[in-house]
Design a protein around this motif. Structure first.
Motif, PDB file in Angstrom:
ATOM      1  N   PRO A   6      84.535  43.083  28.858  1.00  0.00           N
ATOM      2  CA  PRO A   6      85.883  42.688  28.451  1.00  0.00           C
ATOM      3  C   PRO A   6      86.414  43.502  27.279  1.00  0.00           C
ATOM      4  CG  PRO A   6      84.563  40.757  28.882  1.00  0.00           C
ATOM      5  CD  PRO A   6      83.635  41.949  28.934  1.00  0.00           C
ATOM      6  N   SER A   7      85.559  43.863  26.320  1.00  0.00           N
ATOM      7  CA  SER A   7      86.050  44.652  25.200  1.00  0.00           C
ATOM      8  C   SER A   7      86.428  46.057  25.657  1.00  0.00           C
ATOM      9  CB  SER A   7      85.008  44.708  24.079  1.00  0.00           C
ATOM     10  OG  SER A   7      83.848  45.387  24.525  1.00  0.00           O
ATOM     11  N   GLN A   8      85.753  46.578  26.683  1.00  0.00           N
ATOM     12  CA  GLN A   8      86.120  47.879  27.220  1.00  0.00           C
ATOM     13  C   GLN A   8      87.487  47.807  27.883  1.00  0.00           C
ATOM     14  OE1 GLN A   8      82.835  48.537  29.857  1.00  0.00           O
ATOM     15  NE2 GLN A   8      81.801  49.886  28.409  1.00  0.00           N
ATOM     16  N   LEU A   9      87.755  46.721  28.589  1.00  0.00           N
ATOM     17  CA  LEU A   9      89.034  46.588  29.266  1.00  0.00           C
ATOM     18  C   LEU A   9      90.191  46.583  28.287  1.00  0.00           C
ATOM     19  CD1 LEU A   9      88.232  43.989  32.048  1.00  0.00           C
ATOM     20  CD2 LEU A   9      88.655  46.422  32.318  1.00  0.00           C
ATOM     21  N   LEU A  10      89.969  46.047  27.105  1.00  0.00           N
ATOM     22  CA  LEU A  10      91.034  45.976  26.116  1.00  0.00           C
ATOM     23  C   LEU A  10      91.416  47.350  25.577  1.00  0.00           C
ATOM     24  CD1 LEU A  10      89.888  42.804  24.152  1.00  0.00           C
ATOM     25  CD2 LEU A  10      91.716  42.987  25.848  1.00  0.00           C
ATOM     26  N   THR A  11      90.557  48.348  25.725  1.00  0.00           N
ATOM     27  CA  THR A  11      90.839  49.664  25.173  1.00  0.00           C
ATOM     28  C   THR A  11      91.450  50.615  26.199  1.00  0.00           C
ATOM     29  OG1 THR A  11      88.632  50.495  25.667  1.00  0.00           O
ATOM     30  CG2 THR A  11      88.960  49.427  23.517  1.00  0.00           C
ATOM     31  N   LEU A  12      91.746  50.157  27.398  1.00  0.00           N
ATOM     32  CA  LEU A  12      92.330  51.017  28.422  1.00  0.00           C
ATOM     33  C   LEU A  12      93.823  51.165  28.161  1.00  0.00           C
ATOM     34  CD1 LEU A  12      90.472  49.627  31.561  1.00  0.00           C
ATOM     35  CD2 LEU A  12      89.859  51.563  30.122  1.00  0.00           C
ATOM     36  N   GLN A  13      94.180  52.256  27.496  1.00  0.00           N
ATOM     37  CA  GLN A  13      95.570  52.437  27.100  1.00  0.00           C
ATOM     38  C   GLN A  13      96.249  53.613  27.773  1.00  0.00           C
ATOM     39  OE1 GLN A  13      95.628  52.500  22.840  1.00  0.00           O
ATOM     40  NE2 GLN A  13      94.746  50.460  22.683  1.00  0.00           N
ATOM     41  N   SER A  14      95.513  54.337  28.626  1.00  0.00           N
ATOM     42  CA  SER A  14      96.122  55.430  29.362  1.00  0.00           C
ATOM     43  C   SER A  14      95.498  55.488  30.753  1.00  0.00           C
ATOM     44  CB  SER A  14      95.905  56.767  28.639  1.00  0.00           C
ATOM     45  OG  SER A  14      94.559  57.186  28.785  1.00  0.00           O
ATOM     46  N   PHE A  15      96.146  56.212  31.632  1.00  0.00           N
ATOM     47  CA  PHE A  15      95.612  56.358  32.978  1.00  0.00           C
ATOM     48  C   PHE A  15      94.285  57.106  32.931  1.00  0.00           C
ATOM     49  CE2 PHE A  15     100.257  56.020  33.643  1.00  0.00           C
ATOM     50  CZ  PHE A  15     100.250  54.820  34.332  1.00  0.00           C
ATOM     51  N   GLY A  16      94.131  58.022  31.983  1.00  0.00           N
ATOM     52  CA  GLY A  16      92.865  58.732  31.806  1.00  0.00           C
ATOM     53  C   GLY A  16      91.746  57.794  31.376  1.00  0.00           C
ATOM     54  N   ASP A  17      92.074  56.817  30.510  1.00  0.00           N
ATOM     55  CA  ASP A  17      91.084  55.818  30.093  1.00  0.00           C
ATOM     56  C   ASP A  17      90.585  55.025  31.301  1.00  0.00           C
ATOM     57  OD1 ASP A  17      91.371  56.547  27.439  1.00  0.00           O
ATOM     58  OD2 ASP A  17      92.683  54.847  26.939  1.00  0.00           O
ATOM     59  N   ASP A  46      97.945  60.283  35.843  1.00  0.00           N
ATOM     60  CA  ASP A  46      97.964  60.773  34.471  1.00  0.00           C
ATOM     61  C   ASP A  46      98.597  62.159  34.392  1.00  0.00           C
ATOM     62  OD1 ASP A  46      97.266  60.440  31.686  1.00  0.00           O
ATOM     63  OD2 ASP A  46      95.633  61.879  32.002  1.00  0.00           O
ATOM     64  N   GLU A  47      98.235  63.042  35.304  1.00  0.00           N
ATOM     65  CA  GLU A  47      98.785  64.407  35.294  1.00  0.00           C
ATOM     66  C   GLU A  47     100.280  64.405  35.582  1.00  0.00           C
ATOM     67  OE1 GLU A  47      96.435  66.820  37.918  1.00  0.00           O
ATOM     68  OE2 GLU A  47      94.605  66.495  36.733  1.00  0.00           O
ATOM     69  N   ALA A  48     100.721  63.584  36.520  1.00  0.00           N
ATOM     70  CA  ALA A  48     102.148  63.521  36.840  1.00  0.00           C
ATOM     71  C   ALA A  48     102.943  62.956  35.664  1.00  0.00           C
ATOM     72  CB  ALA A  48     102.374  62.679  38.098  1.00  0.00           C
ATOM     73  N   VAL A  49     102.426  61.905  35.048  1.00  0.00           N
ATOM     74  CA  VAL A  49     103.113  61.304  33.901  1.00  0.00           C
ATOM     75  C   VAL A  49     103.153  62.289  32.736  1.00  0.00           C
ATOM     76  CG1 VAL A  49     102.936  59.484  32.144  1.00  0.00           C
ATOM     77  CG2 VAL A  49     102.660  58.920  34.565  1.00  0.00           C
ATOM     78  N   ARG A  50     102.035  62.958  32.478  1.00  0.00           N
ATOM     79  CA  ARG A  50     101.979  63.927  31.384  1.00  0.00           C
ATOM     80  C   ARG A  50     102.972  65.071  31.630  1.00  0.00           C
ATOM     81  NH1 ARG A  50      97.063  66.330  31.598  1.00  0.00           N
ATOM     82  NH2 ARG A  50      96.130  64.288  31.319  1.00  0.00           N
ATOM     83  N   ALA A  51     103.024  65.565  32.868  1.00  0.00           N
ATOM     84  CA  ALA A  51     103.962  66.647  33.201  1.00  0.00           C
ATOM     85  C   ALA A  51     105.398  66.180  32.975  1.00  0.00           C
ATOM     86  CB  ALA A  51     103.766  67.099  34.638  1.00  0.00           C
ATOM     87  N   LEU A  68     100.187  63.874  43.749  1.00  0.00           N
ATOM     88  CA  LEU A  68      99.937  62.447  43.563  1.00  0.00           C
ATOM     89  C   LEU A  68     100.184  61.693  44.863  1.00  0.00           C
ATOM     90  CD1 LEU A  68      99.460  59.822  41.994  1.00  0.00           C
ATOM     91  CD2 LEU A  68     101.818  60.004  41.162  1.00  0.00           C
ATOM     92  N   SER A  69     101.252  62.032  45.565  1.00  0.00           N
ATOM     93  CA  SER A  69     101.583  61.379  46.826  1.00  0.00           C
ATOM     94  C   SER A  69     100.464  61.570  47.844  1.00  0.00           C
ATOM     95  CB  SER A  69     102.900  61.933  47.366  1.00  0.00           C
ATOM     96  OG  SER A  69     103.214  61.340  48.599  1.00  0.00           O
ATOM     97  N   HIS A  70      99.938  62.782  47.937  1.00  0.00           N
ATOM     98  CA  HIS A  70      98.829  63.060  48.862  1.00  0.00           C
ATOM     99  C   HIS A  70      97.576  62.271  48.463  1.00  0.00           C
ATOM    100  CE1 HIS A  70     100.836  66.072  51.258  1.00  0.00           C
ATOM    101  NE2 HIS A  70     101.193  66.730  50.170  1.00  0.00           N
ATOM    102  N   CYS A  71      97.311  62.219  47.179  1.00  0.00           N
ATOM    103  CA  CYS A  71      96.139  61.489  46.682  1.00  0.00           C
ATOM    104  C   CYS A  71      96.266  59.993  46.985  1.00  0.00           C
ATOM    105  CB  CYS A  71      95.973  61.721  45.181  1.00  0.00           C
ATOM    106  SG  CYS A  71      94.501  60.949  44.484  1.00  0.00           S
ATOM    107  N   ALA A  72      97.448  59.428  46.787  1.00  0.00           N
ATOM    108  CA  ALA A  72      97.667  58.003  47.057  1.00  0.00           C
ATOM    109  C   ALA A  72      97.504  57.715  48.545  1.00  0.00           C
ATOM    110  CB  ALA A  72      99.050  57.573  46.571  1.00  0.00           C
TER     111      ALA A  72
END
Length: 178
Positions: A6-17, A46-51, A68-72
């Protein structure tokens, strides 16, 4: 699973995380494969958002959105091959709906980019919101699957105490007198 989860889940603040989190702790092969597929999807998001946030080059952003569309799409196809234990979970259906909504948002964002529409910004915001929601549903799905497949507890269930006919009759008589 360890108590630190649970403490790990609280630190997920980016798609990379989220992608890094998904590479940790695996319950079984199906879980590992799903985590890998989700990690790839998360990295593409993450890459699409960063771009989009760091570049004004619409061609580069569009290229990332197409990837991203192909990956999804590949991820959604992967889901269909998972075993019945996955498909039996309520969270699986919820995740598939969220993924479908995300794919629609990606397609809409891509269309707005290609048209160079003034609505691109709103489309991007909608996509990003659905990306967080979808990955949240994915984490819940993985968590529910892994808890479902946890080995049984070492604690033995106490079998119910058998009550004889005489004891039941005595209890019944006591209730009548009360």
């Amino acid at each position: 699973m360890p108590a630190t989860r649970p403490s790990q889940l609280l630190t997920l603040q980016s798609f990379g995380d989220i992608s890094r989190f998904l590479r940790e702790g695996v319950a079984d092969e199906d879980s590992r494969q799903l985590r890998d597929s989700l990690g790839a999807l998360s990295m593409q998001i993450d890459e699409a958002v960063r771009a989009r946030r760091t570049s004004t080059d619409t061609t580069e952003i569009t290229r990332r959105v197409v990837a991203l569309s192909h990956c999804a799409r590949e991820h959604q196809l992967f889901l269909t091959g998972l075993g019945s234990a996955w498909h039996a979970l309520y969270e699986f259906g919820a995740y598939q709906r969220a993924l479908r909504d995300l794919r629609n948002a990606i397609a809409d964002w891509q269309q707005m980019l290609e048209r160079r529409s003034t609505r691109e910004s709103a489309s991007f915001d909608h996509f990003e919101l659905l990306a967080w929601r979808t990955l949240g549903e994915a984490l819940l799905l993985v968590d529910m699957y892994e808890h479902q497949s946890d080995p049984p507890s070492d604690l033995q269930e106490v079998p119910p105490r058998k009550v004889s006919a005489l004891q039941r009759m005595q209890a019944w008589l006591r209730r009548l007198r009360s």
